[in-house]
Motif scaffolding. Structure first.
Motif, PDB file in Angstrom:
ATOM      1  N   THR A   1       0.875  -1.172  -0.030  1.00  0.00           N
ATOM      2  CA  THR A   1       0.016  -0.067  -0.064  1.00  0.00           C
ATOM      3  C   THR A   1       0.924   1.075   0.118  1.00  0.00           C
ATOM      4  OG1 THR A   1      -1.798  -1.104   1.136  1.00  0.00           O
ATOM      5  CG2 THR A   1      -1.974   1.309   1.238  1.00  0.00           C
TER       6      THR A   1
ATOM      7  N   ASP B   1      -7.473  -1.461   4.558  1.00  0.00           N
ATOM      8  CA  ASP B   1      -7.798  -0.735   3.105  1.00  0.00           C
ATOM      9  C   ASP B   1      -9.132   0.112   3.485  1.00  0.00           C
ATOM     10  OD1 ASP B   1      -8.313   0.581   0.820  1.00  0.00           O
ATOM     11  OD2 ASP B   1      -7.193  -1.006  -0.376  1.00  0.00           O
ATOM     12  N   LEU B   2      -8.884   1.500   3.408  1.00  0.00           N
ATOM     13  CA  LEU B   2     -10.434   2.325   3.553  1.00  0.00           C
ATOM     14  C   LEU B   2     -10.702   2.957   2.059  1.00  0.00           C
ATOM     15  CD1 LEU B   2      -9.948   3.699   7.069  1.00  0.00           C
ATOM     16  CD2 LEU B   2     -10.963   1.414   6.283  1.00  0.00           C
ATOM     17  N   ASP B   3     -10.413   2.575   1.006  1.00  0.00           N
ATOM     18  CA  ASP B   3     -10.532   3.125  -0.354  1.00  0.00           C
ATOM     19  C   ASP B   3      -9.682   4.151  -0.529  1.00  0.00           C
ATOM     20  OD1 ASP B   3     -11.636   3.550  -2.658  1.00  0.00           O
ATOM     21  OD2 ASP B   3     -13.416   4.740  -1.792  1.00  0.00           O
ATOM     22  N   GLU B   4     -10.058   5.316   0.061  1.00  0.00           N
ATOM     23  CA  GLU B   4      -8.853   6.495  -0.231  1.00  0.00           C
ATOM     24  C   GLU B   4      -8.028   6.745   0.869  1.00  0.00           C
ATOM     25  OE1 GLU B   4     -11.324   9.981  -0.688  1.00  0.00           O
ATOM     26  OE2 GLU B   4     -12.214   9.347  -2.718  1.00  0.00           O
ATOM     27  N   GLN B   5      -8.214   5.948   1.959  1.00  0.00           N
ATOM     28  CA  GLN B   5      -7.407   5.966   2.909  1.00  0.00           C
ATOM     29  C   GLN B   5      -6.703   4.645   3.400  1.00  0.00           C
ATOM     30  OE1 GLN B   5     -10.085   7.993   5.635  1.00  0.00           O
ATOM     31  NE2 GLN B   5      -8.744   9.906   5.731  1.00  0.00           N
TER      32      GLN B   5
ATOM     33  N   LYS C   1      -4.093   7.450   1.139  1.00  0.00           N
ATOM     34  CA  LYS C   1      -3.560   6.519   0.079  1.00  0.00           C
ATOM     35  C   LYS C   1      -3.480   6.878  -1.050  1.00  0.00           C
ATOM     36  CE  LYS C   1      -6.130   2.688  -1.217  1.00  0.00           C
ATOM     37  NZ  LYS C   1      -7.173   1.691  -0.940  1.00  0.00           N
TER      38      LYS C   1
ATOM     39  N   LYS D   1      -3.793   6.223  -4.945  1.00  0.00           N
ATOM     40  CA  LYS D   1      -4.531   5.377  -5.742  1.00  0.00           C
ATOM     41  C   LYS D   1      -3.639   4.811  -6.830  1.00  0.00           C
ATOM     42  CE  LYS D   1      -9.400   6.496  -4.966  1.00  0.00           C
ATOM     43  NZ  LYS D   1     -10.561   7.097  -5.540  1.00  0.00           N
TER      44      LYS D   1
END
Length: 354
Positions: free
Chosen positions: A225, A261-265, A339, A341
């Motif tokens: 990540t 994993d929180l999609d954008e974070q 995070k 992308k």
């Protein structure tokens, strides 16, 4: 209600009253009409003059003063002179708003004053403890006149540890002050948080063994990540949280680091199975110098600023940090990071042969 309308209503009321009295005594409609008109005009002029000179002008001055103070000179000059058709109503609104803001400001100042007193009391206590210890060891060495070499060596070692504690305290105070004032900028870069966690764990393995604690890293996903953050400061966050878990962990216990994993974070959690924290202490846990058990915390060591620094670093990244804990079962500290992308490459197009 506007200024002139108010005067007209008052003048009309007086005129009606006078003309009614005139009619009651003279029973003459013409005389009543003349009295009404004369009284109305006279009352209007008198009221206008008196209210304009002694009330309206004063209210208008107060309104302009409050309005200008709220806006500030620069903004007022940029907007131009403010005029109002009904300053009486406007001044009521301005005064109410001004009073509300002042009350909010006073409440905030009271909170800050209490925080300042607590901070000064805490920092005074934190400095006095190692200073008195150093003073005591030095006086004991002086009284012994260096005859007992072993005792001198032990006392010097203890004094040295207290000097180190003072150094850590001053360094942490300086760092948290710079974080609050923005003097320590966040140097964003893209890096793999998985790799950083592994590096920090490897660095702290010896310290974990000294506390008889096993560290584990649980990856929710096999893929690395990538995050956008200040690598050096996030390293400091991880070190502080892991070190905290060692201090308050149990013999033979475990500390685990987990990624979610929180999609954008991405959420990073550090969990221990140590003594835990009482629920009533959780809201104050990130305050400077706050200790749930002062005597035990001082035996363990530390400046008492570690979690406060962690909170400031994460908030400087415009991210969040939280804690959940159960007394006797352990604690979990979690913080988020932005995070990066991953951009998937376009599939190669087949080459058409003619």
């Amino acid at each position: 209600m506007k200024f002139r309308v108010l005067i007209l209503i008052n003048a009309a009321a007086v005129a009606v009253t006078v003309s009614a009295i005139n009619y009651y005594f003279q029973k003459d409609l013409y005389a009543m009409s003349v009295a009404f008109l004369a009284t109305f005009v006279t009352s209007f002029i008198v009221f206008y003059y008196l209210i304009e000179k002694y009330i309206y002008s004063k209210i208008k001055l107060i309104y302009k003063l409050i309005h200008n103070l709220k806006l500030g000179r620069d903004l007022r000059d940029a907007l131009g002179e403010h005029t109002s058709a009904d300053p009486i109503n406007d001044v009521e609104k301005e005064v109410k708003e001004w009073a509300r803001l002042k009350k909010t400001e006073i409440d905030a100042l009271k909170v800050q004053e209490k925080f300042r007193r607590d901070f000064l009391s805490n920092i005074s206590h934190e400095f006095k403890t190692p200073l008195f210890a150093i003073q005591g060891y030095i006086e004991a060495i002086q009284d012994d006149d260096l005859e007992d070499k072993e005792m001198v060596r032990q006392f010097l070692d203890k004094a040295s540890r207290n000097v180190d504690r003072l150094s850590y305290l001053i360094k942490d105070l300086d760092e948290i002050s710079k974080l609050e004032s923005g003097e320590l900028p966040i140097n964003y870069s893209r890096f793999k948080i998985n790799d950083l966690i592994k590096e920090v764990i490897e660095t702290l393995e010896i310290k974990a063994k000294q506390h008889h604690i096993k560290i584990s890293f649980k990856q929710k996903y096999d893929e690395p990540t990538t995050v956008n953050a200040d690598r050096q400061k996030i390293t400091q966050v991880l070190v502080n949280l892991l070190d905290n878990s060692f201090k308050y962990g149990k013999q033979g216990g475990t500390t685990s680091v987990t990624l979610f994993d929180l999609d954008e974070q991405v959420l990073v959690e550090v969990t221990d199975d140590g003594i835990g924290i009482e629920e009533k202490y959780l809201p104050r846990l990130f305050e400077r110098f706050f200790r749930t058990d002062a005597s035990r915390s001082r035996q363990i060591g530390g400046s008492g600023l570690g979690l406060a620094i962690v909170k400031h670093i994460i908030e400087a990244h415009q991210q969040t940090i939280n804690v959940r804990s159960t007394e006797g079962l352990g604690s979990t500290f979690g913080f988020t990071l932005e995070k990066v992308k991953q951009v998937l490459p376009f599939p190669a197009l087949p080459i058409l042969k003619s």
